[in-house]
Scaffold this active site. Sequence first.
Site, PDB file in Angstrom:
ATOM      1  N   ASP A 190       0.850  -1.187   0.000  1.00  0.00           N
ATOM      2  CA  ASP A 190       0.000   0.000   0.000  1.00  0.00           C
ATOM      3  C   ASP A 190       0.893   1.247   0.000  1.00  0.00           C
ATOM      4  O   ASP A 190       1.754   1.394   0.863  1.00  0.00           O
ATOM      5  CB  ASP A 190      -0.904  -0.015   1.245  1.00  0.00           C
ATOM      6  CG  ASP A 190      -2.004   1.024   1.168  1.00  0.00           C
ATOM      7  OD1 ASP A 190      -3.141   0.673   0.804  1.00  0.00           O
ATOM      8  OD2 ASP A 190      -1.709   2.209   1.461  1.00  0.00           O
ATOM      9  N   ASN A 198      -2.525  13.180  -3.893  1.00  0.00           N
ATOM     10  CA  ASN A 198      -3.739  13.598  -4.609  1.00  0.00           C
ATOM     11  C   ASN A 198      -4.152  15.008  -4.190  1.00  0.00           C
ATOM     12  O   ASN A 198      -4.474  15.848  -5.031  1.00  0.00           O
ATOM     13  CB  ASN A 198      -4.903  12.654  -4.260  1.00  0.00           C
ATOM     14  CG  ASN A 198      -5.031  11.525  -5.258  1.00  0.00           C
ATOM     15  OD1 ASN A 198      -4.510  11.591  -6.356  1.00  0.00           O
ATOM     16  ND2 ASN A 198      -5.728  10.474  -4.869  1.00  0.00           N
ATOM     17  N   HIS A 203      -5.406  14.757  -8.784  1.00  0.00           N
ATOM     18  CA  HIS A 203      -5.688  13.352  -9.092  1.00  0.00           C
ATOM     19  C   HIS A 203      -4.788  12.822 -10.215  1.00  0.00           C
ATOM     20  O   HIS A 203      -4.338  11.684 -10.184  1.00  0.00           O
ATOM     21  CB  HIS A 203      -7.159  13.237  -9.479  1.00  0.00           C
ATOM     22  CG  HIS A 203      -7.718  11.870  -9.313  1.00  0.00           C
ATOM     23  ND1 HIS A 203      -8.160  11.379  -8.097  1.00  0.00           N
ATOM     24  CD2 HIS A 203      -7.885  10.875 -10.205  1.00  0.00           C
ATOM     25  CE1 HIS A 203      -8.578  10.137  -8.267  1.00  0.00           C
ATOM     26  NE2 HIS A 203      -8.428   9.806  -9.539  1.00  0.00           N
ATOM     27  N   GLU A 233      -4.752   2.533  -4.177  1.00  0.00           N
ATOM     28  CA  GLU A 233      -3.280   2.659  -4.171  1.00  0.00           C
ATOM     29  C   GLU A 233      -2.649   1.392  -3.620  1.00  0.00           C
ATOM     30  O   GLU A 233      -1.534   1.386  -3.109  1.00  0.00           O
ATOM     31  CB  GLU A 233      -2.865   3.914  -3.386  1.00  0.00           C
ATOM     32  CG  GLU A 233      -2.807   3.802  -1.879  1.00  0.00           C
ATOM     33  CD  GLU A 233      -4.156   3.668  -1.163  1.00  0.00           C
ATOM     34  OE1 GLU A 233      -5.155   3.323  -1.831  1.00  0.00           O
ATOM     35  OE2 GLU A 233      -4.192   3.869   0.056  1.00  0.00           O
TER      36      GLU A 233
END
Length: 317
Positions: A190, A198, A203, A233
């Site tokens: 992760d 972001n 984005h 993610e």
Amino acid sequence: MTRKIPTFQAHEGATASASPSAQDLLGILDSLDAAVYASDMHSHELLFLNAYGRRQWGEPAGRKCWQVLQEGQSGPCEFCNNPQLLDERGRPGPAAVWEFQNTQDGRWYQCRDQAIVWSDGRLVRVEIATDITERKALEDALKASHRRFETLAYRDELTQLLNRRAFFSVCREQLASRRSADPFAVVLIDVDHFKAINDSLGHAAGDQVLREVAGRFQAELRSDDILCRFGGEEFALALPGNSLDAAAELAERLRLALRSRPLAYAGQRFDGTASFGVAAVAGDEVDLDALIKAADQAMYRAKRQGRDRVCTASGVE
Ligand SMILES: Nc1nc2c(ncn2[C@@H]2O[C@H](COP(=O)(O)OP(=O)(O)OP(=O)(O)O)[C@@H](O)[C@H]2O)c(=O)[nH]1
């Protein structure tokens, strides 16, 4: 130069039962929206080419079919299907229907070929060729979109990695074909503080980071390692044949590959790290869901312990 094209005109007073004259028959052939030609099956002399064919390929002028109808031939075409039009006794057989891209005009034709006996007794090939170029283009577009949909079904569009669904099915295939003594490891990954990327850069920057992370991981892997975008993610990696230690070692390599040099977007550079959870099993029965859950728990431990690290699951192997 404009060529005079004969058109079909019924005789005045002609009735349905009257036999058509040779001129009428020629008129029919020259009115067709398809090429019709006849060529000597032995000498290949082009004996007849209707108006459609003449518009497309010019006048036969005593030439051979391969000189008029095809490009760059120095003899009969290697794809000529004359032999298939004759039966085992060398007499006219059934018609052959095939699709062919003409080498002269590049267009696709559906060709209907038949051998007939000419009035002087020789064998003649007759072809009716209908232009199917537009249909072919539609078919090709359809095939391309079918392939695209197939790809979408198992690829993540952003990173081009396998998607979650494909990951499960590839893992299940691998598990089904493995020997029971072989270990099998899973790593869940992760990206750390991804929301901040972001939020601060937008984005599109986040998307670019995901592509870059996927590329860096892939560069470290072998072809039988199974990397997927698990969602958001998060990435998942399955390592057939890897023990917990071997998988943890590889996870450490991936961690370093990510933090070794900054990520970049629109001229800005920033550090990227990820947290890794590793789990492995060996034995007959492998519960893939339990294995992934164990890797997930190890990954959350890595997050809790400060991120940018590899944690291994205990008690699965
Ligand atoms: N750009 C982009 N963002 C995504 C995508 N999928 C998920 N996200 C974002 O990923 C972020 C994940 O945030 P969090 O779950 O809070 O995790 P995080 O910020 O990485 O924090 P930690 O995991 O705790 O280190 C959210 O802002 C999602 O909107 C995607 O395909 N593209």
